[in-house]
Design a protein around this motif. Sequence first.
Motif, mmCIF file in Angstrom:
data_model
loop_
_atom_site.group_PDB
_atom_site.id
_atom_site.type_symbol
_atom_site.label_atom_id
_atom_site.label_comp_id
_atom_site.label_asym_id
_atom_site.label_seq_id
_atom_site.Cartn_x
_atom_site.Cartn_y
_atom_site.Cartn_z
ATOM 1 N N LEU A 22 73.374 6.565 -64.112
ATOM 2 C CA LEU A 22 74.245 5.397 -64.210
ATOM 3 C C LEU A 22 74.226 4.824 -65.629
ATOM 4 O O LEU A 22 75.272 4.440 -66.170
ATOM 5 N N GLU A 23 73.043 4.784 -66.248
ATOM 6 C CA GLU A 23 72.944 4.292 -67.624
ATOM 7 C C GLU A 23 73.733 5.190 -68.575
ATOM 8 O O GLU A 23 74.393 4.709 -69.503
ATOM 9 N N LYS A 24 73.671 6.500 -68.354
ATOM 10 C CA LYS A 24 74.430 7.423 -69.191
ATOM 11 C C LYS A 24 75.926 7.215 -69.006
ATOM 12 O O LYS A 24 76.700 7.247 -69.983
ATOM 13 N N ALA A 61 76.984 4.155 -70.854
ATOM 14 C CA ALA A 61 77.013 4.408 -72.298
ATOM 15 C C ALA A 61 78.302 5.122 -72.691
ATOM 16 O O ALA A 61 78.910 4.816 -73.728
ATOM 17 N N ARG A 62 78.748 6.046 -71.857
ATOM 18 C CA ARG A 62 80.003 6.746 -72.135
ATOM 19 C C ARG A 62 81.181 5.778 -72.083
ATOM 20 O O ARG A 62 82.114 5.870 -72.884
ATOM 21 N N LEU A 63 81.138 4.847 -71.133
ATOM 22 C CA LEU A 63 82.213 3.858 -71.036
ATOM 23 C C LEU A 63 82.231 2.965 -72.273
ATOM 24 O O LEU A 63 83.305 2.629 -72.792
ATOM 25 N N ARG A 64 81.029 2.587 -72.752
ATOM 26 C CA ARG A 64 80.961 1.752 -73.957
ATOM 27 C C ARG A 64 81.518 2.497 -75.167
ATOM 28 O O ARG A 64 82.156 1.901 -76.035
ATOM 29 N N ASP A 65 81.260 3.802 -75.213
ATOM 30 C CA ASP A 65 81.736 4.617 -76.333
ATOM 31 C C ASP A 65 83.166 5.092 -76.127
ATOM 32 O O ASP A 65 83.693 5.848 -76.949
ATOM 33 N N ILE A 68 82.060 12.546 -66.130
ATOM 34 C CA ILE A 68 80.769 12.652 -66.780
ATOM 35 C C ILE A 68 80.110 13.996 -66.456
ATOM 36 O O ILE A 68 80.192 14.494 -65.332
ATOM 37 N N TRP A 69 79.511 14.599 -67.472
ATOM 38 C CA TRP A 69 78.803 15.869 -67.321
ATOM 39 C C TRP A 69 77.321 15.572 -67.498
ATOM 40 O O TRP A 69 76.864 15.168 -68.566
#
Length: 202
Positions: free
Chosen positions: A51-53, A56-60, A66-67
Motif C-alpha cells: 500500500l505504501e508503494k 508513492a506511485r500516486l504521489r509521483d 502497480i507492479w
Amino acid sequence: MRVSDIARASVEEYFSKRIRVLERQLCENLPSSEGPPPLVQWRLKSDRSILEKHHARLRDQVAGPIWINDFVGIRLVLPHRGVLDAGISAACSWARSESLSQLEISNKMALDPNHLYRSVHLDFTLPPQLAERFNERLGVEIQITTYLQNFSATISHQMVYRHGIGDDASRSALQRLAALSRTLHDADEIAAAIFKAAGTAE
C-alpha cells in the motif's frame, strides 16, 4: 491494493520449498574457505508495504497498474565482494531451473557516494504455474550483497524507516550512514584482495 490470501499462501508454499535448493546451489558455487558461509533470507512483501508503494506511485503520478516486483524478496548475503560473480551465477542458474523469466538486473554495488546500501538486484517474474493462476502483478527480486553491506543496510533501514531520520534536521546522521557504507565497501574490497592473493599463492 491487497494481494489475495490464496495468492499469498500459494506463493509462500511454493518458495518455502525451493529456497532450500537455492541455498544448496549457492554453497556449491562459492569457495568454502573464504569467510563465513553465505546466508539466504527471504520474505513476502506485506500488504502495508504494498500500500505504501502504491501511494508513492500516486504521489509521483506514475500511471498504470502497480507492479510489485519484490513481492517475493530474496537476499543472498555473501562473504565478500570477490565472490559476487559466483553468487550472481548461482542465483541466475536457480532462477532458470524454476522457470523464472529475468526482467532486469541493476548493479547498485558502486553507486554515488551518498548511497546507504550496495547490492545487485535481479528482477524476475513468478514461475508460470503461479503467474497464470492470479491476476496480481507479482514478481521476484533477488538482492545479492555482502555481510558488511547487509550490516549497513540493516542499521540504515532501522534509522531511516523506523526512526524517521529522513528530514533536514537529520542530514548529518544520513551523511554518517553513507560514510559507513563507503567504509564497508572499501573493507569488502580489501577482504576480496586478501583471499585472491591467498589463492594465487597456493
